[in-house]
Design a protein around this motif. Structure first.
Motif, short mmCIF file in Angstrom:
data_model
loop_
_atom_site.label_atom_id
_atom_site.label_comp_id
_atom_site.label_asym_id
_atom_site.label_seq_id
_atom_site.Cartn_x
_atom_site.Cartn_y
_atom_site.Cartn_z
N ILE A 76 0.86 -1.18 0.00
CA ILE A 76 0.00 0.00 0.00
C ILE A 76 0.90 1.23 0.00
N VAL A 77 0.70 2.11 -0.96
CA VAL A 77 1.50 3.32 -1.08
C VAL A 77 0.88 4.44 -0.23
N LEU A 78 1.74 5.16 0.48
CA LEU A 78 1.32 6.33 1.25
C LEU A 78 2.00 7.53 0.59
N SER A 79 1.21 8.48 0.09
CA SER A 79 1.84 9.58 -0.65
C SER A 79 1.06 10.87 -0.52
N ALA A 80 1.79 11.98 -0.60
CA ALA A 80 1.15 13.29 -0.61
C ALA A 80 0.65 13.63 -2.02
N LYS A 81 1.07 12.87 -3.02
CA LYS A 81 0.64 13.12 -4.39
C LYS A 81 -0.83 12.72 -4.54
N THR A 82 -1.59 13.58 -5.22
CA THR A 82 -3.03 13.32 -5.35
C THR A 82 -3.48 13.17 -6.80
N GLU A 83 -2.58 13.41 -7.74
CA GLU A 83 -2.97 13.34 -9.15
C GLU A 83 -3.36 11.92 -9.55
N LEU A 84 -4.41 11.82 -10.35
CA LEU A 84 -4.88 10.51 -10.82
C LEU A 84 -3.79 9.80 -11.60
#
Length: 224
Positions: A76-84
């Protein structure tokens, strides 16, 4: 008790996530860089990984790519990036799920449970087939055209890597770093020697031609 490997360089997020998951009955292993995460992953035992993207040393994407060469363990990736587009790219790379920061720990736990259920429902892959090759991944044995082929551990891992993606061309560096799990030295002859030895062992079965040299790049398997 599931074992979760948390690879996150933000100390507060890493510690808070680990503390919460331990309260849910999990065992947690904590890494604070991509390089440390890779070492702990190689040590074995993790049932699921939580991986941040922006990591020092080795990026989260590079870590996932390495894991996927040999394992289906949920990531599971945890990221601040929100782009589709970022999400699509990560799922294509091999991540199983994606959670955008800041996240609720309760939602993270729900997603972890889903992935653990999926993982337990899928029987582990124990055999890999390519044309007249059968690789037993548990016993690390190869049968070629019905003949048993005696390979060293490194030779077997090379054949396994090639057979896992038969259409892909692997450079010597990619093969070395995937099999030996260490940085490749420029002009190192190790891979060339190992490929030559593997072909010699395959020759009696008539399948030595399966491994093709792509001049100036590396090696791949012949088109089936």
């Amino acid at each position: 008790m599931p074992c979760i490997l948390i690879v996150e360089d933000d100390t507060d997020i890493n510690n808070a996530t680990a503390e919460y998951l331990r309260r849910q009955g999990c065992q947690c292993i904590q890494a604070f860089s991509g390089t440390e995460g890779r070492l702990l992953w190689q040590a074995g035992g993790a049932d699921l990984l939580l991986v941040d993207l922006m990591l020092p040393g080795l990026s989260g994407g590079e870590l996932i790519a390495e894991i996927r060469r040999s394992s289906r363990t949920p990531v599971i990736v945890l990221s601040a990036k929100t782009e589709l587009s970022d999400k699509v790219e990560l799922l294509g790379l091999g991540a199983d799920d994606y959670l955008t920061k800041p996240y609720q720990l309760e939602e993270l736990w729900a997603r972890i449970l889903v992935q653990l259920r999926h993982a337990s429902a899928v029987p582990p892959e124990t055999a890999l087939h390519y044309q007249d090759w059968v690789l037993n991944l548990e016993e690390m044995t190869l049968t070629a055209a019905g003949q048993s082929v005696s390979l060293t551990a490194h030779e077997f891992r090379i054949v396994e890597l090639l057979a896992s993606r038969p259409k892909r061309v692997f450079t010597k560096q990619q093969i070395y770093e995937a099999v030996w799990q260490e940085e490749y030295a420029v002009e190192d002859k190790t891979i060339t020697v190992h490929i030559s030895n593997i072909r010699a062992k395959l020759r009696p079965s008539g399948t030595d031609g399966y491994i093709q040299t792509v001049w100036g790049i590396g090696f791949k398997l012949a088109e089936g």
